[in-house]
Write an enzyme that holds these catalytic residues in place. Structure first.
Site, PDB file in Angstrom:
ATOM      1  N   LYS A 117       0.819  -1.210   0.000  1.00 25.84           N
ATOM      2  CA  LYS A 117       0.000   0.000   0.000  1.00 25.84           C
ATOM      3  C   LYS A 117       0.853   1.260   0.000  1.00 25.84           C
ATOM      4  O   LYS A 117       0.454   2.285  -0.565  1.00 25.84           O
ATOM      5  CB  LYS A 117      -0.956  -0.008   1.206  1.00 25.84           C
ATOM      6  CG  LYS A 117      -2.080  -1.017   1.076  1.00 25.84           C
ATOM      7  CD  LYS A 117      -3.163  -0.794   2.110  1.00 25.84           C
ATOM      8  CE  LYS A 117      -4.337  -1.730   1.887  1.00 25.84           C
ATOM      9  NZ  LYS A 117      -5.438  -1.470   2.847  1.00 25.84           N
ATOM     10  N   LYS A 199      -5.938 -12.491  -8.291  1.00 25.59           N
ATOM     11  CA  LYS A 199      -7.253 -12.648  -7.682  1.00 25.59           C
ATOM     12  C   LYS A 199      -8.194 -11.566  -8.176  1.00 25.59           C
ATOM     13  O   LYS A 199      -7.781 -10.443  -8.450  1.00 25.59           O
ATOM     14  CB  LYS A 199      -7.145 -12.545  -6.153  1.00 25.59           C
ATOM     15  CG  LYS A 199      -6.797 -13.828  -5.449  1.00 25.59           C
ATOM     16  CD  LYS A 199      -6.705 -13.639  -3.955  1.00 25.59           C
ATOM     17  CE  LYS A 199      -8.043 -13.267  -3.345  1.00 25.59           C
ATOM     18  NZ  LYS A 199      -7.965 -13.173  -1.854  1.00 25.59           N
ATOM     19  N   LYS A 202     -11.658  -5.500  -6.650  1.00 22.51           N
ATOM     20  CA  LYS A 202     -12.476  -4.340  -7.012  1.00 22.51           C
ATOM     21  C   LYS A 202     -11.651  -3.242  -7.663  1.00 22.51           C
ATOM     22  O   LYS A 202     -12.213  -2.348  -8.292  1.00 22.51           O
ATOM     23  CB  LYS A 202     -13.208  -3.808  -5.784  1.00 22.51           C
ATOM     24  CG  LYS A 202     -12.333  -3.522  -4.573  1.00 22.51           C
ATOM     25  CD  LYS A 202     -13.189  -3.425  -3.320  1.00 22.51           C
ATOM     26  CE  LYS A 202     -12.351  -3.438  -2.058  1.00 22.51           C
ATOM     27  NZ  LYS A 202     -13.138  -3.646  -0.845  1.00 22.51           N
TER      28      LYS A 202
END
Length: 335
Positions: A117, A199, A202
Site C-alpha cells: 500500500k 485474484k 475491485k
C-alpha cells in the site's frame, strides 16, 4: 436434557472500500452463511480500516450500508449472526491503542501489505497504514474467537495477532484466546477475468464482477474474459496451461454445482464462443436474487438501522468484557 454446549466463536470482516464482488461471495460470504449452525459468528464492516487510504465520505457511508444489505441478501441472518459496523463499537479503537503498545516496530515493518500500500499510495504513507495490524488484532481478540477465516493475503496478519495475544498472555495470564486460522472446506479461489494470474479485485473493474452488476454488464464482462492464446480452443480444466479457462470453469462449477468432468462433457466441441456466455448467464442468475434483495433492503432504512444498532449493541457487550479485563491487567483505574 437441553444441550448447553457453547458454540465456538468465529469472526471476520471486509472493508467497505468498494462494492462486494463475485470472488468475495463464492470464496467467502456464501460459506459464512452456512456457519451459523456450527459457530457463534461475528461479521462486520471494517470501515475504520478503510481510512488508511483517503475516502470520499458520502461514498464510504453508502458502501458501508450496501455491504451490510448485501451480507443479509447473501444469507447472513441478523438473528443468527452478529452483524455490525466496526466504528459503532468504540472498544475496537481503545483496544487497538493498548495492543499497539505490545506490538514491535520490526513486526509492523515486515507486513507485506504495508509495503504494497505504501508503494501504491506514496503521497499518503500515514501512521494508520503502518499500525493498522494492531487494530486488526483488536478486531479479532475483542471477541475471543476460536477461529478467524483468512485468505492467503491475511495469513501474516493472523500470525501477528497470535503473536500479540501470546505476548500479552505471557505477561498477564490467560487474557486472550489465541485464535486459529479457519480454512473453509469449500470455497473457490476466483481470479480476475482479465488477468487469471491475479485474484479478482475491485481495483480491476473490467476483470471484476460485482454483486450489484446488472445482467447485461455481467454478460459483457464474461464475453470479454481472457481464455487462452493456444490453438486448442477446447473447454478443459488445466490451471497450468489454460488458467483463463480453468478460472471460468471454477466459476461455472461454483454457480451450477457441476463437476469439471461434467463441464468438459457439456461443452465438448462447442468452443469458447458458447462457453463464455454460458458462464455469464450462470453468474447472472446466481447473483440476481442477491442484487434484488440488496436493493429491497437498501430502501428499508428503518430495518437496516435496526440491524446495525442491534448488532453493535450485541458486539459491544462482548467487547466490553474483554476490554475491562485488559484495562485491569495493564493497571488502569476502574471507573
Amino acid at each position: 436434557m437441553e444441550n448447553t454446549i457453547e458454540k465456538k466463536v468465529l469472526l471476520s470482516g471486509i472493508q467497505p472500500s468498494g462494492d462486494l464482488h463475485l470472488g468475495n461471495y463464492l470464496g467467502a460470504i456464501r460459506n459464512w452463511a452456512r456457519l451459523a449452525d456450527e459457530f457463534d459468528c461475528y461479521f462486520f464492516m471494517a470501515d475504520m480500516h478503510t481510512i488508511t487510504v483517503r475516502q470520499d465520505p458520502p461514498t464510504l457511508r453508502r458502501h458501508t450500508l450496501q455491504q451490510l444489505a448485501q451480507y443479509i441478501a447473501c444469507g447472513l441472518d441478523p438473528q443468527r449472526n452478529t452483524l455490525f459496523i466496526q466504528s459503532h463499537v468504540h472498544e475496537h479503537a481503545e483496544l487497538a491503542w493498548v495492543l499497539g503498545c505490545y506490538t514491535m516496530f520490526g513486526e509492523l515493518s515486515r507486513m507485506t501489505q504495508f509495503k504494497d500500500k505504501s508503494s501504491k499510495h506514496s503521497e499518503n504513507i500515514n501512521a494508520g497504514l503502518f499500525t493498522y495490524p494492531a487494530l486488526m488484532a483488536a478486531d479479532i481478540l475483542l471477541y475471543q474467537p476460536d477461529y478467524v477465516p483468512v485468505g492467503e493475503d491475511q495469513k501474516q496478519h493472523c500470525e501477528l495477532t497470535r503473536d500479540i495475544a501470546q505476548r500479552f498472555n505471557n505477561l498477564y495470564g490467560e487474557v486472550f484466546k489465541v485464535p486459529e486460522p479457519y480454512i473453509p472446506k469449500v470455497g473457490a479461489r476466483i481470479m480476475s477475468l482479465t488477468d487469471p494470474a491475479s485474484k479478482m479485485s475491485k481495483s480491476d473493474a473490467a476483470g471484476c464482477v460485482f454483486l450489484l452488476d446488472k445482467p447485461e454488464d455481467i454478460m459483457r464482462k464474461f464475453k470479454k474474459a481472457v481464455t487462452d492464446s493456444d490453438t486448442e480452443r477446447c473447454v478443459r480444466y488445466d490451471p497450468q496451461t489454460k488458467p483463463g479457462v480453468a478460472n471460468l470453469m471454477s466459476i461455472y462449477a461454483s454457480c451450477t454445482g457441476r463437476t469439471f468432468d461434467e463441464i468438459e462433457a457439456e461443452f465438448e466441441g462447442k468452443g469458447y464462443g458458447v462457453f463464455k456466455p454460458a458462464v455469464g448467464e450462470a453468474v447472472a442468475e446466481t447473483l440476481r436474487p442477491i442484487r434484488e434483495e440488496s436493493e429491497r433492503i437498501m430502501k428499508d432504512k428503518a430495518y437496516l438501522e435496526s440491524v446495525y444498532r442491534d448488532g453493535a449493541e450485541r458486539a459491544s457487550r462482548t467487547a466490553r468484557r474483554t476490554l475491562n479485563k485488559v484495562y485491569k491487567k495493564v493497571g488502569f483505574v476502574a471507573k
